[in-house]
Design a protein around this motif. Structure first.
Motif, PDB file in Angstrom:
ATOM      1  N   LEU A 111       3.165   4.808  -3.519  1.00 54.72           N
ATOM      2  CA  LEU A 111       3.778   4.450  -2.235  1.00 54.72           C
ATOM      3  C   LEU A 111       2.734   4.403  -1.129  1.00 54.72           C
ATOM      4  N   SER A 112       1.807   5.344  -1.155  1.00 51.08           N
ATOM      5  CA  SER A 112       0.747   5.350  -0.153  1.00 51.08           C
ATOM      6  C   SER A 112      -0.105   4.089  -0.263  1.00 51.08           C
ATOM      7  N   ASP A 113      -0.407   3.677  -1.494  1.00 50.40           N
ATOM      8  CA  ASP A 113      -1.169   2.441  -1.693  1.00 50.40           C
ATOM      9  C   ASP A 113      -0.405   1.230  -1.155  1.00 50.40           C
ATOM     10  N   LEU A 114       0.911   1.196  -1.387  1.00 50.29           N
ATOM     11  CA  LEU A 114       1.728   0.089  -0.881  1.00 50.29           C
ATOM     12  C   LEU A 114       1.723   0.055   0.646  1.00 50.29           C
ATOM     13  N   ILE A 115       1.819   1.223   1.256  1.00 49.76           N
ATOM     14  CA  ILE A 115       1.804   1.298   2.719  1.00 49.76           C
ATOM     15  C   ILE A 115       0.451   0.837   3.251  1.00 49.76           C
ATOM     16  N   ASP A 116      -0.634   1.286   2.631  1.00 50.93           N
ATOM     17  CA  ASP A 116      -1.974   0.864   3.045  1.00 50.93           C
ATOM     18  C   ASP A 116      -2.129  -0.645   2.922  1.00 50.93           C
ATOM     19  N   LYS A 117      -1.627  -1.217   1.826  1.00 53.38           N
ATOM     20  CA  LYS A 117      -1.718  -2.659   1.616  1.00 53.38           C
ATOM     21  C   LYS A 117      -0.900  -3.416   2.675  1.00 53.38           C
ATOM     22  N   ALA A 118       0.306  -2.914   2.964  1.00 51.45           N
ATOM     23  CA  ALA A 118       1.148  -3.556   3.975  1.00 51.45           C
ATOM     24  C   ALA A 118       0.484  -3.491   5.349  1.00 51.45           C
ATOM     25  N   ASN A 119      -0.114  -2.347   5.683  1.00 50.22           N
ATOM     26  CA  ASN A 119      -0.806  -2.219   6.970  1.00 50.22           C
ATOM     27  C   ASN A 119      -2.013  -3.147   7.041  1.00 50.22           C
ATOM     28  N   ALA A 120      -2.734  -3.269   5.938  1.00 46.94           N
ATOM     29  CA  ALA A 120      -3.892  -4.163   5.915  1.00 46.94           C
ATOM     30  C   ALA A 120      -3.433  -5.620   6.076  1.00 46.94           C
ATOM     31  N   ASP A 121      -2.343  -5.997   5.402  1.00 50.09           N
ATOM     32  CA  ASP A 121      -1.813  -7.354   5.539  1.00 50.09           C
ATOM     33  C   ASP A 121      -1.339  -7.603   6.970  1.00 50.09           C
ATOM     34  N   ARG A 122      -0.700  -6.628   7.587  1.00 56.02           N
ATOM     35  CA  ARG A 122      -0.219  -6.767   8.951  1.00 56.02           C
ATOM     36  C   ARG A 122      -1.393  -6.938   9.917  1.00 56.02           C
ATOM     37  N   ALA A 123      -2.441  -6.148   9.709  1.00 59.26           N
ATOM     38  CA  ALA A 123      -3.621  -6.254  10.570  1.00 59.26           C
ATOM     39  C   ALA A 123      -4.297  -7.606  10.394  1.00 59.26           C
ATOM     40  N   LYS A 124      -4.350  -8.106   9.169  1.00 55.46           N
ATOM     41  CA  LYS A 124      -4.952  -9.411   8.896  1.00 55.46           C
ATOM     42  C   LYS A 124      -4.133 -10.520   9.556  1.00 55.46           C
ATOM     43  N   ASP A 125      -2.793 -10.410   9.491  1.00 54.10           N
ATOM     44  CA  ASP A 125      -1.915 -11.393  10.107  1.00 54.10           C
ATOM     45  C   ASP A 125      -2.054 -11.399  11.625  1.00 54.10           C
ATOM     46  N   SER A 126      -2.180 -10.228  12.234  1.00 53.69           N
ATOM     47  CA  SER A 126      -2.298 -10.145  13.707  1.00 53.69           C
ATOM     48  C   SER A 126      -3.674 -10.662  14.155  1.00 53.69           C
ATOM     49  N   ASP A 127      -4.697 -10.505  13.322  1.00 56.33           N
ATOM     50  CA  ASP A 127      -6.023 -11.043  13.672  1.00 56.33           C
ATOM     51  C   ASP A 127      -6.028 -12.564  13.625  1.00 56.33           C
ATOM     52  N   GLU A 128      -5.250 -13.148  12.708  1.00 50.28           N
ATOM     53  CA  GLU A 128      -5.202 -14.597  12.574  1.00 50.28           C
ATOM     54  C   GLU A 128      -4.370 -15.246  13.673  1.00 50.28           C
ATOM     55  N   GLY A 129      -3.396 -14.504  14.209  1.00 52.40           N
ATOM     56  CA  GLY A 129      -2.450 -15.056  15.177  1.00 52.40           C
ATOM     57  C   GLY A 129      -2.902 -14.949  16.546  1.00 52.40           C
TER      58      GLY A 129
END
Length: 129
Positions: A111-129
């Motif tokens: 679960l911690s890995d999933l949360i880390d992955k989701a946070n990384a994806d969210r940060a990547k999406d906000s950097d692109e936008g």
């Protein structure tokens, strides 16, 4: 009778904690079965009549073959472990030991890995936008 019945759950918890500490030492230092190598006792649940104790354990290597091998080793050594526990623990009824693999640690890490992955994806999406 009411005063005594309220004290029982506290005593059960204290006995379970003592069993956990004693089992950790017995398995680490006195058990010679190589199948029951590096295990950590995470919890012990004792029935109110002290007849049975569920012993939850985790391992560093959580693959199915290693877990089965360790569980077999602990189950085969349960009589020896119980005898050693009887020398340390002085209660009227010494519980039968039932070993159960505790998967909460590996589930928590997943679960911690999933949360880390989701946070990384969210940060990547906000950097692109």
């Amino acid at each position: 009778m009411a005063r005594h019945s309220k004290a029982i759950p506290g005593r059960i918890l204290r006995v379970a904690d003592q069993i956990q500490r004693d089992l950790s030492e017995i398995i680490a230092y006195e058990l010679k079965d190589p199948r029951a190598g590096l295990v950590t006792i995470t919890d012990v649940q004792v029935t109110p009549d002290y007849a049975h104790a569920k012993v939850f354990f985790t391992m560093l290597n959580d693959n199915q073959d290693a877990v089965k091998n360790t569980l077999d080793g602990l189950t085969n050594a349960a009589g020896f472990i119980r005898a050693q526990l009887g020398k340390r623990l002085h209660i009227h009824t010494l519980p039968q030991l039932h070993f159960v693999h505790d998967t909460s640690t590996s589930r928590g890490m997943a679960l911690s890995d999933l949360i880390d992955k989701a946070n990384a994806d969210r940060a990547k999406d906000s950097d692109e936008g």
